[in-house]
Write a protein that holds these residues in place. Structure first.
Motif, PDB file in Angstrom:
ATOM      1  N   MET A   1       0.840  -1.204   0.000  1.00 11.35           N
ATOM      2  CA  MET A   1       0.000   0.000   0.000  1.00 11.35           C
ATOM      3  C   MET A   1       0.875   1.255   0.000  1.00 11.35           C
ATOM      4  O   MET A   1       1.867   1.325   0.727  1.00 11.35           O
ATOM      5  N   LYS A   2       0.507   2.211  -0.805  1.00 10.29           N
ATOM      6  CA  LYS A   2       1.281   3.428  -0.943  1.00 10.29           C
ATOM      7  C   LYS A   2       1.246   4.275   0.319  1.00 10.29           C
ATOM      8  O   LYS A   2       0.195   4.464   0.925  1.00 10.29           O
ATOM      9  N   ASN A   3       2.424   4.765   0.714  1.00  7.34           N
ATOM     10  CA  ASN A   3       2.540   5.691   1.832  1.00  7.34           C
ATOM     11  C   ASN A   3       2.543   7.099   1.258  1.00  7.34           C
ATOM     12  O   ASN A   3       3.478   7.494   0.564  1.00  7.34           O
ATOM     13  N   SER A   4       1.512   7.862   1.528  1.00  9.61           N
ATOM     14  CA  SER A   4       1.353   9.193   0.926  1.00  9.61           C
ATOM     15  C   SER A   4       2.366  10.207   1.442  1.00  9.61           C
ATOM     16  O   SER A   4       2.488  11.302   0.880  1.00  9.61           O
ATOM     17  N   ASN A   5       3.106   9.842   2.512  1.00 10.19           N
ATOM     18  CA  ASN A   5       4.104  10.760   3.062  1.00 10.19           C
ATOM     19  C   ASN A   5       5.441  10.700   2.319  1.00 10.19           C
ATOM     20  O   ASN A   5       6.317  11.547   2.528  1.00 10.19           O
ATOM     21  N   ILE A   6       5.595   9.692   1.464  1.00  7.23           N
ATOM     22  CA  ILE A   6       6.885   9.459   0.835  1.00  7.23           C
ATOM     23  C   ILE A   6       7.233  10.530  -0.197  1.00  7.23           C
ATOM     24  O   ILE A   6       6.442  10.851  -1.089  1.00  7.23           O
ATOM     25  N   LYS A   7       8.453  11.063  -0.054  1.00  8.43           N
ATOM     26  CA  LYS A   7       8.992  12.034  -1.005  1.00  8.43           C
ATOM     27  C   LYS A   7      10.298  11.546  -1.636  1.00  8.43           C
ATOM     28  O   LYS A   7      10.737  12.087  -2.666  1.00  8.43           O
ATOM     29  N   ASN A   8      10.899  10.531  -1.011  1.00  7.91           N
ATOM     30  CA  ASN A   8      12.209  10.046  -1.430  1.00  7.91           C
ATOM     31  C   ASN A   8      12.192   8.520  -1.462  1.00  7.91           C
ATOM     32  O   ASN A   8      11.597   7.887  -0.586  1.00  7.91           O
ATOM     33  N   ILE A   9      12.859   7.922  -2.455  1.00  6.80           N
ATOM     34  CA  ILE A   9      12.950   6.467  -2.539  1.00  6.80           C
ATOM     35  C   ILE A   9      14.415   6.070  -2.708  1.00  6.80           C
ATOM     36  O   ILE A   9      15.096   6.560  -3.618  1.00  6.80           O
ATOM     37  N   ILE A  10      14.881   5.197  -1.819  1.00  6.37           N
ATOM     38  CA  ILE A  10      16.251   4.680  -1.878  1.00  6.37           C
ATOM     39  C   ILE A  10      16.204   3.234  -2.346  1.00  6.37           C
ATOM     40  O   ILE A  10      15.481   2.417  -1.771  1.00  6.37           O
ATOM     41  N   PHE A  11      16.981   2.924  -3.369  1.00  4.11           N
ATOM     42  CA  PHE A  11      17.008   1.582  -3.936  1.00  4.11           C
ATOM     43  C   PHE A  11      18.333   0.884  -3.657  1.00  4.11           C
ATOM     44  O   PHE A  11      19.406   1.484  -3.804  1.00  4.11           O
ATOM     45  N   ASP A  12      18.262  -0.385  -3.306  1.00  5.67           N
ATOM     46  CA  ASP A  12      19.408  -1.268  -3.402  1.00  5.67           C
ATOM     47  C   ASP A  12      19.601  -1.570  -4.885  1.00  5.67           C
ATOM     48  O   ASP A  12      18.710  -1.330  -5.704  1.00  5.67           O
TER      49      ASP A  12
END
Length: 211
Positions: A1-12
């Motif tokens: 489920m999408k977190n509407s607070n997210i502004k940044n995504i860090i990927f391995d």
């Protein structure tokens, strides 16, 4: 489920963006040396080979020379060693790269990988062959690599360094990794996390974020 607070995504990187098969490398060295794969793994583990190289304690020349010493193969060329080391790197699915392009229009994207300089050189070649994009830097706001940082996941300090340098908040940041220890460490800092587990890929995990 999408977190509407997210502004940044860090990927391995490995098995999140790039497909890998870690045991293939030790198997490649075993075939080259005529030794059993288990013996190669023991030699590498006892000498902390991966961690030393992936935290920058060994440069490329020192890494290759240590391998030659451990397997008693002084005649191995740099190319032979690099090819065996890189054999665990498989393919870069184009659809994952396209997803990154879509997400970057909506979020700040970062890469955080436990890796080595030899691997990154090869990853960029795989990326260019698959997509025409020459460097991982073109896909992210910032690329963080363990051998440059001198620290590895799951050490909490590696996540804190990214948060501090980018001036981003943990609760506004999502982190995807295929290693549960790395996920647990990030989650303890308040970072939202997704454990990527085959056969599910980031295409499924992040479909709601790409809309």
């Amino acid at each position: 489920m999408k977190n509407s607070n997210i502004k940044n995504i860090i990927f391995d990187l490995g098995d999140v963006i790039l497909n890998i098969d870690v045991p293939v490398a030790s198997l490649s060295f075993a075939k080259l040396s005529g030794r059993e794969q288990a013996e190669i793994l023991t030699l590498f583990k006892e000498n902390d080979l991966f961690r030393q190289f992936e935290t920058g304690l060994l440069d490329e020349a020192s890494f290759r020379n240590l391998i030659r010493k451990l397997v008693d193969s002084p005649d191995w060329t740099d190319e032979m060693i690099d090819t065996a080391w890189n054999s665990l790197l498989l393919d870069m699915p184009v659809e994952r790269v396209e997803l990154l392009k879509t997400l970057r229009s909506k979020y700040r994207l970062f890469l955080l990988s436990n890796t080595s300089s030899i691997h990154i050189t090869q990853v960029n070649k795989i990326l260019e062959a698959a997509t025409g994009i020459k460097n991982l830097d073109e896909l992210f706001d910032k690329v963080y690599l363990s051998y440059e940082m001198g620290i590895m996941k799951p050490d909490p300090e590696i996540y804190l360094q990214v948060l501090k340098e980018q001036n981003i908040k943990a609760e506004e940041t999502l982190f995807l990794d295929d290693n549960s220890d790395n996920i647990k460490s990030a989650a303890k800092l308040g970072i939202d996390t997704i454990l990527v587990q085959k056969p599910v890929t980031i295409l499924e995990y992040l479909k709601d974020y790409a809309v």
